[in-house]
Write an enzyme that holds these catalytic residues in place. Structure first.
Site, PDB file in Angstrom:
ATOM      1  N   SER A 162      81.537  38.661  -1.425  1.00 34.33           N
ATOM      2  CA  SER A 162      80.682  37.630  -1.289  1.00 34.33           C
ATOM      3  C   SER A 162      81.199  36.129  -1.135  1.00 34.33           C
ATOM      4  CB  SER A 162      79.421  37.517  -2.266  1.00 34.33           C
ATOM      5  OG  SER A 162      78.378  36.563  -1.645  1.00 34.33           O
ATOM      6  N   ASP A 164      76.805  43.158   1.164  1.00 36.90           N
ATOM      7  CA  ASP A 164      77.519  42.447   0.224  1.00 36.90           C
ATOM      8  C   ASP A 164      77.830  43.319  -0.982  1.00 36.90           C
ATOM      9  OD1 ASP A 164      77.796  40.738  -1.958  1.00 36.90           O
ATOM     10  OD2 ASP A 164      76.830  39.187  -1.080  1.00 36.90           O
TER      11      ASP A 164
END
Length: 321
Positions: free
Chosen positions: A64, A181
């Site tokens: 992320s 993610d």
């Protein structure tokens, strides 16, 4: 005005420890960086503290927002340069340059235009082979629900995949896999550090503390409710590569992640940093950077830690998994 970094105290102790370490090639540190958006600016402070103490970084991994910081550091090898680049960037410009329609892919933003802009401005077409420090970026495989560690190919594309939040950014196709993610499976991507087995593994958690978040507690209650269990069962049965199926799986993985605890390997160290800012407070990034620097200096000042890090180890560039 930017906040001044901490001086003296733990920083001086860290430098004295490094000066007293055994000669030879040091084990160094392999660093795993969490997400957290603006809170993730704390990672820059961690990197600054390691540089101040003279600790070699053998591998940097991220997921992320941590993937962005890890990639910028791996390419430059300088925490000050990463700080300069990130703090001089206008967040509004990112949205102006990077917004592209993504509903046809099950998300608000497709992400391709943003990736191309980031590549032109920051990554300059670089691949993992171009880094000064070995780099690994963690993603979640949407089909297998397993962690995927990316160590080759386009850095911009890998960062895009590692930041693909379901519903916000569209999933990324990567060598036959569909990626989102990585923080959903590994909020701090310790598994991505396997390419540096001799180094001391350190993870940095700068995201929201799920132990104290009311939102997270609400999500956990939903997960164990009848409606929550029914939704996840339906999502797990979703098959194929269609937009709806991918969106269902992505949201299911996202919800389930809040019911899992953070796994820290027995031989690794975890630093929890609370920058006391919200994820969108990029204008308050100096405070986050200072918080990360203080947290890393405290770990470096622990008796025996720096000696362990600076002790001799095999002289080789680590392979990434």
């Amino acid at each position: 005005m930017p906040e001044e970094p901490p001086t003296g105290g733990t920083g001086a102790a860290a430098r004295r420890g490094a000066e007293g370490a055994e000669p030879g090639v040091s084990r160094g540190v392999a660093l795993a960086l969490s997400g957290g958006a603006a809170r993730g600016m704390a990672h820059i402070g961690v990197l600054k503290a390691l540089e101040e103490a003279g600790v070699p970084l053998k591998l940097v991994a991220g997921t992320s927002y941590g993937a962005i910081i890890a990639a910028l550091y791996a390419l430059s090898g300088s925490a000050l340069e990463v700080e300069r680049v990130t703090r001089s960037q206008d967040v509004a410009e990112i949205w102006r340059q990077g917004f592209d329609f993504g509903l046809h892919r099950g998300a608000m933003i497709n992400g391709r235009r943003l990736m191309e802009w980031l590549d032109r401005k920051f990554f300059l077409g670089a691949t993992f082979a171009d880094t000064e420090v070995p780099l690994a970026l963690a993603c979640t495989d949407l089909e297998t629900r397993t962690l995927a560690t990316l160590t080759s190919g386009s850095i911009a594309q890998a960062v895009r995949a590692s930041c693909a939040l379901p519903g916000i950014f569209a999933p990324v196709e990567w060598e036959g896999r569909t990626l989102i993610d990585g923080g959903f499976l590994a909020p701090v991507p310790f598994p991505a550090l396997q390419g540096a087995p001799e180094a001391v593994h350190v993870g940095v958690q700068a995201g929201v503390d799920v132990r104290r978040s009311r939102l997270v507690r609400s999500i956990r209650r939903f997960n164990v409710s009848g409606a929550g269990r029914a939704f996840r069962r339906r999502a797990e049965r979703a098959e194929g590569t269609g937009v709806i199926s991918q969106a269902l799986r992505g949201f299911s993985i996202s919800l389930s992640s809040y019911s899992r605890g953070l796994r820290v390997p027995s031989d690794a160290r975890l630093i929890r940093v609370d920058p006391a800012i919200a994820w969108w407070d990029f204008h308050r990034s100096p405070g986050a950077i200072a918080a990360g620097q203080r947290a890393m200096l405290q770990l470096l000042a622990e008796p025996g830690f720096l000696q362990r890090v600076m002790s001799p180890g095999p002289e080789r560039r680590p392979s990434v998994p």
